[in-house]
Design a protein around this motif. Structure first.
Motif, PDB file in Angstrom:
ATOM      1  N   TYR A 164      -3.777  11.647   4.483  1.00 52.22           N
ATOM      2  CA  TYR A 164      -3.102  11.477   5.769  1.00 52.22           C
ATOM      3  C   TYR A 164      -1.910  12.420   5.877  1.00 52.22           C
ATOM      4  O   TYR A 164      -1.196  12.674   4.906  1.00 52.22           O
ATOM      5  CB  TYR A 164      -2.605  10.045   5.929  1.00 52.22           C
ATOM      6  N   THR A 224      -1.841   3.216   9.652  1.00 54.78           N
ATOM      7  CA  THR A 224      -2.455   3.661   8.404  1.00 54.78           C
ATOM      8  C   THR A 224      -2.703   2.540   7.411  1.00 54.78           C
ATOM      9  O   THR A 224      -3.796   2.455   6.836  1.00 54.78           O
ATOM     10  CB  THR A 224      -1.610   4.791   7.783  1.00 54.78           C
ATOM     11  N   GLN A 260     -10.674   7.070   0.754  1.00 51.87           N
ATOM     12  CA  GLN A 260      -9.489   7.183   1.602  1.00 51.87           C
ATOM     13  C   GLN A 260      -9.208   8.644   1.906  1.00 51.87           C
ATOM     14  O   GLN A 260      -9.005   9.440   0.995  1.00 51.87           O
ATOM     15  CB  GLN A 260      -8.283   6.565   0.892  1.00 51.87           C
ATOM     16  N   ILE A 275      -6.344   1.641   5.807  1.00 49.61           N
ATOM     17  CA  ILE A 275      -6.610   1.732   4.364  1.00 49.61           C
ATOM     18  C   ILE A 275      -7.207   0.423   3.853  1.00 49.61           C
ATOM     19  O   ILE A 275      -8.129   0.419   3.018  1.00 49.61           O
ATOM     20  CB  ILE A 275      -5.320   2.099   3.599  1.00 49.61           C
ATOM     21  N   GLN A 279     -10.797   0.439   4.842  1.00 46.71           N
ATOM     22  CA  GLN A 279     -11.524   1.397   4.006  1.00 46.71           C
ATOM     23  C   GLN A 279     -11.894   0.781   2.659  1.00 46.71           C
ATOM     24  O   GLN A 279     -13.033   0.916   2.182  1.00 46.71           O
ATOM     25  CB  GLN A 279     -10.668   2.655   3.779  1.00 46.71           C
ATOM     26  N   ARG A 280     -10.947   0.099   2.060  1.00 53.13           N
ATOM     27  CA  ARG A 280     -11.209  -0.517   0.762  1.00 53.13           C
ATOM     28  C   ARG A 280     -12.256  -1.624   0.885  1.00 53.13           C
ATOM     29  O   ARG A 280     -13.094  -1.808  -0.013  1.00 53.13           O
ATOM     30  CB  ARG A 280      -9.912  -1.066   0.174  1.00 53.13           C
ATOM     31  N   ILE A 338       0.852  -1.191   0.000  1.00 57.82           N
ATOM     32  CA  ILE A 338       0.000   0.000   0.000  1.00 57.82           C
ATOM     33  C   ILE A 338       0.884   1.237   0.000  1.00 57.82           C
ATOM     34  O   ILE A 338       1.860   1.318   0.745  1.00 57.82           O
ATOM     35  CB  ILE A 338      -0.936   0.006   1.223  1.00 57.82           C
ATOM     36  N   TRP A 365       0.667   5.556   0.054  1.00 59.06           N
ATOM     37  CA  TRP A 365      -0.128   6.774   0.150  1.00 59.06           C
ATOM     38  C   TRP A 365       0.803   7.985   0.155  1.00 59.06           C
ATOM     39  O   TRP A 365       1.970   7.874   0.529  1.00 59.06           O
ATOM     40  CB  TRP A 365      -1.019   6.777   1.396  1.00 59.06           C
TER      41      TRP A 365
END
Length: 453
Positions: free
Chosen positions: A202, A185, A199, A189, A192-193, A128, A130
């Motif tokens: 952050y 985090t 999203q 995430i 959230q998915r 992941i 971000w």
């Protein structure tokens, strides 16, 4: 709860009421507040109180009192996670049906003879990435997380699930928090998915560190906000200082009002490295804010006049006299309000209200053995001051006495004068003291010093 459909910037401050609000938490609340208000957004207060054993109403009260004292205002009523169990339960059931959460029997853990179970999130084991608003691009391999627990049961959701659901339901657009939350985090995430939630952006702000660069803790001094409040710090000074812990305005400006902070704050000026907490700097900033406080001198006057230490003094009820002491001497020496009590109890202003107690050996400059010379100089000082007519200000006294002091040696003249007036090794300059206590009192004290030699 209404979701954010108009893309208004919404941030949250989510304290856990398991302890007093500390400096780090206050700084996080402040950065969220400044960011939201700078951009015309909203900030909501959410109590993450799912830990029923450690969460206490007294801590909720403390957090609210501190935030009000600091002037951090929230939009809408506070949200309590403990009151949202049914909402979390619904999401949990949907995730179980979708095969993204499953019940796990825990090895070696039994309750009433049965193996206990928890609800785990099925980790897809992916990388992941971000774009962190403070730290730039961050990549995390979730394989290292395993299938992590999201609830003890359908009635006992844990932190990660509750946070994600609340952020989604509340329409949170930006999550600004301490860098110690970076490892949380990727888990959030993933959740959230799984629930098809957008999203948020952050930003992980640097931790507040002690001078030795260790994590700030009780052993380094006060940590709870209430300790600073009770010691006499001004809320606007603490806000000013906390804003500068991890944020740089890009100029040399150090003194800010809350309104100025809102106008100037931006995340692109937040640093990545830890912010060192320096109480000396905080005291200096507090002193500058105290100078702006129009009610400070009145408070000093009232405190001095109410002190039992000076109750027998015939000068204590002369408000004009006491006000001069407050504005010309005391105010400059205060960095925090509690300093005044220490000054009074330490006898640092006794000489304005009480006759000083002199030690003859200390009247002479640097223990000059020739006390006869000291006596002669004090007599001359007395003669010069006695001859003064009219104004008796600090500047007048300086202009009158300095020629003699320069002739005889400044220490030989000014030290005996100052000590004769105050009886203290350390005190304001003799011209300031003399101008306040007045000519008659100065001559009386000089006479007493001369007789003591």
């Amino acid at each position: 709860m209404q979701r954010n459909n108009d893309k208004t910037i919404i941030v949250r401050f989510p304290p856990s009421p398991t302890g007093l609000l500390h400096i780090g938490g206050a700084r996080t609340a402040l950065f969220n507040y400044l960011f939201a208000k700078h951009l015309g957004g909203k900030i909501v207060l959410r109590y993450e109180d799912t830990d029923k054993e450690r969460s206490k109403p007294d801590y909720v009260k403390n957090i609210e009192e501190c935030l009000v004292w600091l002037g951090i205002k929230f939009d809408g009523e506070p949200v309590y996670q403990s009151k949202r169990t049914e909402i979390y339960k619904k999401y949990l059931k949907d995730l179980v049906v979708a095969g993204q959460v499953y019940e796990s029997k825990e090895e070696g853990k039994e309750v009433e003879g049965k193996r206990s179970s928890v609800l785990r999130f099925k980790n897809p084991n992916i990388r992941i990435t971000w774009n962190d608003l403070v730290r730039g691009e961050v990549t995390f391999d979730t394989t290292d997380l395993g299938d992590f627990v999201v609830a003890k049961s359908f009635d006992e959701p844990l932190y990660h699930l509750a946070v994600v659901v609340d952020d989604f339901e509340m329409g949170i657009t930006h999550v600004l928090r301490g860098e110690d939350h970076i490892s949380n985090t990727p888990r959030q995430i993933l959740i959230q998915r799984a629930i098809n939630a957008p999203q948020p952006l952050y930003g992980h702000i640097p931790l507040i560190l002690a001078p030795d660069r260790s994590k700030l803790s009780k052993r380094h001094g006060a940590v709870a906000v209430t300790e600073y409040r009770d010691r006499g710090y001004l809320p606007e000074a603490l806000i000013n200082y906390l804003a500068l812990l991890g944020w740089n305005p890009g100029t040399d400006k150090e003194m800010y009002t809350p309104e100025e902070l809102i106008a100037d704050f931006s995340l692109d000026r937040v640093q990545k490295g830890g912010a060192i907490f320096n109480e000396e700097k905080l005291r200096w900033i507090n002193k500058q804010h105290m100078k702006r406080d129009e009610g400070l001198s009145l408070w000093i006057v009232e405190t001095l006049m109410a002190s039992p230490r000076f109750a027998q003094s015939d000068k204590i009820n002369a408000e004009k006299y006491v006000k001069r002491i407050a504005t010309e001497v005391v105010q400059e020496r205060l960095e925090i309000r509690s300093d005044l009590g220490k000054l009074i109890e330490g006898g640092e202003v006794d000489y304005f209200f009480l006759e000083p107690k002199l030690e003859p050996a200390k009247i002479a400059w640097k223990q000059d053995a020739d006390l006869a010379h000291v006596r002669l100089r004090l007599q001359e000082i007395s003669r010069i001051i006695g001859a003064m007519n009219g104004a008796f200000s600090k500047d007048d006294l300086s202009a009158t006495l300095m020629p003699y002091a320069e002739k005889e040696g400044k220490g030989n003249v000014l030290w005996p004068l100052r000590y004769s007036l105050t009886g203290k090794d350390k005190s304001p300059d003799p011209f300031t003291v003399a101008s306040i206590i007045g000519k008659e009192e100065v001559l009386l004290r000089l006479s007493c010093a001369i007789l003591a030699l």
